[in-house]
Design a protein around this motif. Structure first.
Motif, PDB file in Angstrom:
ATOM      1  N   ALA A  12       0.833  -1.262  -0.064  1.00 54.49           N
ATOM      2  CA  ALA A  12       0.245   0.144  -0.150  1.00 54.49           C
ATOM      3  C   ALA A  12       0.813   1.060   0.062  1.00 54.49           C
ATOM      4  O   ALA A  12       2.122   1.105  -0.148  1.00 54.49           O
ATOM      5  N   ASP A  13       0.275   2.335   0.044  1.00 56.51           N
ATOM      6  CA  ASP A  13       1.184   3.767   0.183  1.00 56.51           C
ATOM      7  C   ASP A  13       0.584   4.589   1.255  1.00 56.51           C
ATOM      8  O   ASP A  13      -0.568   4.931   1.432  1.00 56.51           O
ATOM      9  N   GLN A  14       1.498   4.702   2.081  1.00 54.34           N
ATOM     10  CA  GLN A  14       1.333   5.676   3.158  1.00 54.34           C
ATOM     11  C   GLN A  14       0.213   5.430   4.431  1.00 54.34           C
ATOM     12  O   GLN A  14      -0.515   5.817   4.812  1.00 54.34           O
ATOM     13  N   PHE A 320       2.367  -8.221   3.075  1.00 51.34           N
ATOM     14  CA  PHE A 320       1.631  -7.281   2.833  1.00 51.34           C
ATOM     15  C   PHE A 320       2.246  -6.012   3.636  1.00 51.34           C
ATOM     16  O   PHE A 320       2.748  -6.288   4.703  1.00 51.34           O
ATOM     17  N   THR A 321       2.618  -5.101   3.087  1.00 48.07           N
ATOM     18  CA  THR A 321       3.445  -3.996   3.801  1.00 48.07           C
ATOM     19  C   THR A 321       3.103  -2.518   3.052  1.00 48.07           C
ATOM     20  O   THR A 321       2.134  -2.495   2.292  1.00 48.07           O
ATOM     21  N   CYS A 322       3.943  -1.478   3.041  1.00 47.48           N
ATOM     22  CA  CYS A 322       3.794  -0.216   2.418  1.00 47.48           C
ATOM     23  C   CYS A 322       5.169   0.327   2.550  1.00 47.48           C
ATOM     24  O   CYS A 322       6.315  -0.258   2.893  1.00 47.48           O
ATOM     25  N   ASP A 323       5.203   1.435   1.909  1.00 43.98           N
ATOM     26  CA  ASP A 323       6.454   2.244   1.695  1.00 43.98           C
ATOM     27  C   ASP A 323       6.843   3.046   2.804  1.00 43.98           C
ATOM     28  O   ASP A 323       7.873   3.168   3.557  1.00 43.98           O
ATOM     29  N   HIS A 324       5.926   3.845   3.537  1.00 45.91           N
ATOM     30  CA  HIS A 324       6.032   4.716   4.489  1.00 45.91           C
ATOM     31  C   HIS A 324       4.773   4.921   5.097  1.00 45.91           C
ATOM     32  O   HIS A 324       3.788   4.513   4.813  1.00 45.91           O
ATOM     33  N   ILE A 346       5.362   1.435  10.053  1.00 47.72           N
ATOM     34  CA  ILE A 346       4.704   0.836   8.940  1.00 47.72           C
ATOM     35  C   ILE A 346       3.898  -0.661   9.280  1.00 47.72           C
ATOM     36  O   ILE A 346       4.716  -1.439  10.001  1.00 47.72           O
ATOM     37  N   PRO A 347       3.154  -1.146   8.634  1.00 49.03           N
ATOM     38  CA  PRO A 347       2.419  -2.464   8.715  1.00 49.03           C
ATOM     39  C   PRO A 347       3.528  -3.524   8.058  1.00 49.03           C
ATOM     40  O   PRO A 347       4.049  -3.332   7.210  1.00 49.03           O
ATOM     41  N   LEU A 348       3.600  -4.786   8.615  1.00 50.14           N
ATOM     42  CA  LEU A 348       4.118  -5.831   7.778  1.00 50.14           C
ATOM     43  C   LEU A 348       3.381  -7.109   8.245  1.00 50.14           C
ATOM     44  O   LEU A 348       3.317  -7.416   9.513  1.00 50.14           O
ATOM     45  N   ILE A 349       2.845  -7.789   7.220  1.00 50.30           N
ATOM     46  CA  ILE A 349       2.321  -9.131   7.487  1.00 50.30           C
ATOM     47  C   ILE A 349       2.681 -10.202   6.514  1.00 50.30           C
ATOM     48  O   ILE A 349       2.808  -9.678   5.325  1.00 50.30           O
ATOM     49  N   SER A 371      12.173  -2.430   6.846  1.00 52.60           N
ATOM     50  CA  SER A 371      11.908  -2.740   5.193  1.00 52.60           C
ATOM     51  C   SER A 371      12.754  -3.330   4.463  1.00 52.60           C
ATOM     52  O   SER A 371      12.728  -4.148   3.405  1.00 52.60           O
ATOM     53  N   VAL A 372      14.022  -3.211   4.950  1.00 52.17           N
ATOM     54  CA  VAL A 372      15.385  -3.833   4.157  1.00 52.17           C
ATOM     55  C   VAL A 372      15.209  -5.419   4.528  1.00 52.17           C
ATOM     56  O   VAL A 372      15.904  -6.053   3.951  1.00 52.17           O
ATOM     57  N   ASP A 373      14.507  -5.731   5.486  1.00 51.29           N
ATOM     58  CA  ASP A 373      14.424  -7.100   5.722  1.00 51.29           C
ATOM     59  C   ASP A 373      13.661  -8.080   4.577  1.00 51.29           C
ATOM     60  O   ASP A 373      13.505  -9.375   4.416  1.00 51.29           O
ATOM     61  N   VAL A 374      12.566  -7.241   3.891  1.00 49.49           N
ATOM     62  CA  VAL A 374      11.604  -7.938   3.172  1.00 49.49           C
ATOM     63  C   VAL A 374      12.185  -8.719   1.831  1.00 49.49           C
ATOM     64  O   VAL A 374      12.070  -9.953   1.771  1.00 49.49           O
ATOM     65  N   MET A 375      13.099  -7.963   1.379  1.00 47.82           N
ATOM     66  CA  MET A 375      13.832  -8.625   0.061  1.00 47.82           C
ATOM     67  C   MET A 375      14.622  -9.955   0.469  1.00 47.82           C
ATOM     68  O   MET A 375      14.247 -11.062  -0.090  1.00 47.82           O
ATOM     69  N   PRO A 376      15.399  -9.662   1.439  1.00 46.80           N
ATOM     70  CA  PRO A 376      16.313 -11.184   1.776  1.00 46.80           C
ATOM     71  C   PRO A 376      15.188 -12.232   2.345  1.00 46.80           C
ATOM     72  O   PRO A 376      15.581 -13.355   2.038  1.00 46.80           O
ATOM     73  N   THR A 377      13.975 -11.950   3.176  1.00 50.18           N
ATOM     74  CA  THR A 377      13.264 -12.942   3.517  1.00 50.18           C
ATOM     75  C   THR A 377      12.446 -13.671   2.173  1.00 50.18           C
ATOM     76  O   THR A 377      12.340 -14.838   2.204  1.00 50.18           O
ATOM     77  N   ILE A 378      12.053 -12.981   1.083  1.00 54.19           N
ATOM     78  CA  ILE A 378      11.752 -13.612  -0.150  1.00 54.19           C
ATOM     79  C   ILE A 378      12.702 -14.468  -0.937  1.00 54.19           C
ATOM     80  O   ILE A 378      12.517 -15.520  -1.092  1.00 54.19           O
TER      81      ILE A 378
END
Length: 523
Positions: A12-14, A320-324, A346-349, A371-378
């Motif tokens: 999502a955004d914001q 599911f997350t967002c940018d900021h 921000i949210p992270l599910i 937020s930098v954890d999402v890419m290595p998690t995937i």
């Protein structure tokens, strides 16, 4: 035959991090995201490492802190030498699809000055196959609206308030809905496209990055979302008694308050002064923002149901997350570029379909994640190596019910506020400082939050006793020791994470040798 592997990466955004009913928000109800969290893992202390949109998405997609990718403003080029999640998943045969936007500004080196990619900051991240790019998607959506009989000129007035709508006296201006219905909204249009694509790819591996604009401004939403929340039930923002008192706390805050007092500085078609608007209007703005979230929540629910209906749910990793975040009136400010938690929390599910994740379903993780954890998690979930450039760490252990040893104890955040053509404040002009001085860094622990400005006074908040960040303790001699401790932690973090792609390689008689000793977990 191996079952297809699928990744649905929704942004999502914001979106303010506390705005989930699964977290006990007193007003907002997000049933579809709550259901996803109940079948997955909800990260309660998740922070973006940078704002605004382009820089935040650069970190999300590359796993890099701002200090390493250096795309600090909307419009600042992202260095093409950095790999990203789309490039990485291509290595094992995925054709990563983008429906939405990444706001990636192209690296101009090697391009002709006339290249159209250098005329926008809203480009796609290299590596994605574009199914629906945001600028194009806006045009396609607007064309769809016109075919359905809606009348408007273009992007500048597609979000105009519904003509002739008579709002009740106990509702504010932002109760007036959009001219288009919920079924015809941008959010619904995006969800329709994603649902159709998912339905057509049920028997193969796929990677889909779906990006919703909402609840990004303008703060306006179609019926019935405009009326979901009674403004009388909406809490007022956290702030000092007057804008003048708030502005006196720091020059950076004062500059934002001044900017937001001017018309159309944040919310188009809004005649109100966002700093001095009456209480009813302020509550209504916040109520409408919550309604915008519900529209996205319903869209996510439709997409997840499609996965279930097509037999793909049990093969799909869902993020599911967002940018900021969004200030939402706190400290008399709106947007996402203030040094306060609402800008960055921000949210992270994450819903992991594997049997190995069954023990963690419904878990709420209280550790600091970024937020930098999402890419290595995937990438870790796919069994891929995590590139040496990555600053984040895989969250896979949390998804399997474990808690990694020596996990980070703080969140780390940066913000670049130099002037530019794509929003924000003009730091150079406002403060009389050099462009490279227009930067701040934040270390946010459970109790203390320290904000270091390169050329402006620092900030220090006691988050246990002052969670609204109203009392700056940086000038208090009694807290000099805390200031020193937090500054030292920040320096150690920057030393540890400054670019290190080649740092552990050594050339010798036997050629290139990698002598890196991995940390056990994030630090």
């Amino acid at each position: 035959m191996t079952s297809p592997r699928k990744i649905l990466f929704i942004s999502a955004d914001q979106w303010r991090g506390e705005c989930l009913s699964a977290l006990g928000h007193p007003v907002v109800k997000t049933p579809h995201l709550d259901a996803l969290a109940a079948d997955g893992v909800l990260f309660k202390r998740h922070y973006t490492v940078v704002a605004p949109c382009g820089p935040a998405r650069a970190s999300l997609q590359t796993g890099l802190y701002l200090m390493n990718h250096r795309s600090g403003r909307n419009g600042t080029p992202l260095d093409s030498r950095h790999t990203n999640i789309a490039h990485e998943v291509r290595k094992i045969g995925f054709d990563p699809m983008l429906y939405g936007y990444t706001d990636t500004s192209a690296d101009p080196r090697g391009r002709e000055s006339s290249d159209p990619a250098l005329r926008t900051y809203e480009g796609p991240l290299p590596g994605y196959t574009v199914g629906l790019l945001f600028p194009e998607y806006m045009r396609r959506w607007m064309s769809d609206l016109r075919r359905k009989g809606y009348r408007f000129e273009g992007r500048h007035d597609v979000y105009q308030p519904k003509p002739g709508f008579q709002k009740p006296a106990d509702r504010g201006y932002r109760f007036i809905p959009t001219l288009f219905s919920a079924e015809d909204s941008d959010t619904s249009f995006m969800a329709n496209e994603v649902v159709d694509w998912i339905g057509d790819h049920s028997n193969q591996d796929w990677f889909m990055h779906c990006v919703f604009l909402r609840p990004h401004p303008p703060v306006i939403t179609p019926e019935p979302y405009n009326a979901l929340y009674d403004p009388a039930r909406i809490a007022l923002p956290a702030r000092r008694a007057t804008p003048e008192e708030e502005a006196a706390t720091h020059p950076h805050i004062a500059e934002w308050i001044d900017k937001l007092s001017k018309p159309s500085s944040y919310d188009e078609h809004n005649p109100l002064n966002l700093v001095t608007m009456p209480e009813l209007e302020l509550r209504q703005m916040r109520a409408c923002y919550y309604g915008m979230m519900n529209e996205v929540d319903d869209a996510v629910g439709r997409i997840v149901q499609t996965l279930k209906d097509t037999g793909q749910y049990e093969n799909t990793l869902i993020v599911f997350t967002c940018d900021h975040g969004e200030m939402g009136g706190d400290h008399y400010t709106w947007g996402k570029e203030l040094p306060f938690d609402p800008s960055f929390y921000i949210p992270l599910i994450i819903r992991d379909p594997r049997k190995a994740a069954d023990a963690a379903r419904g878990r709420h993780v209280d550790a600091f994640t970024e937020s930098v954890d999402v890419m290595p998690t995937i990438l870790d979930w796919l069994g891929l190596d995590i590139p040496a450039q990555v600053d984040g760490c895989s969250l896979l252990p949390f998804l399997e019910g474990a808690t990694p040893a020596d996990w980070r104890q703080e969140a780390h955040i940066e913000l670049d506020f130099r002037g530019g053509p794509n929003g924000g404040i003009d730091g150079e002009q406002a403060f009389g400082i050099a462009s490279n001085d227009c930067q701040l860094a934040i270390i946010r622990g459970r109790r203390w939050k320290y904000v270091h400005f390169a050329a402006l006074p620092p900030l220090l908040y006691d988050m246990e006793n002052d969670p609204a960040e109203l009392n700056n303790l940086a000038g208090d001699p009694a807290h000099a020791g805390v200031m020193l401790e937090m500054a030292q932690k920040m320096l150690s973090w920057r030393l540890r994470h400054q670019e290190h792609v080649l740092s552990n390689l050594h050339l010798g008689p036997d050629g290139v040798e990698n002598r890196e000793r991995k940390a056990t977990a994030a630090e």
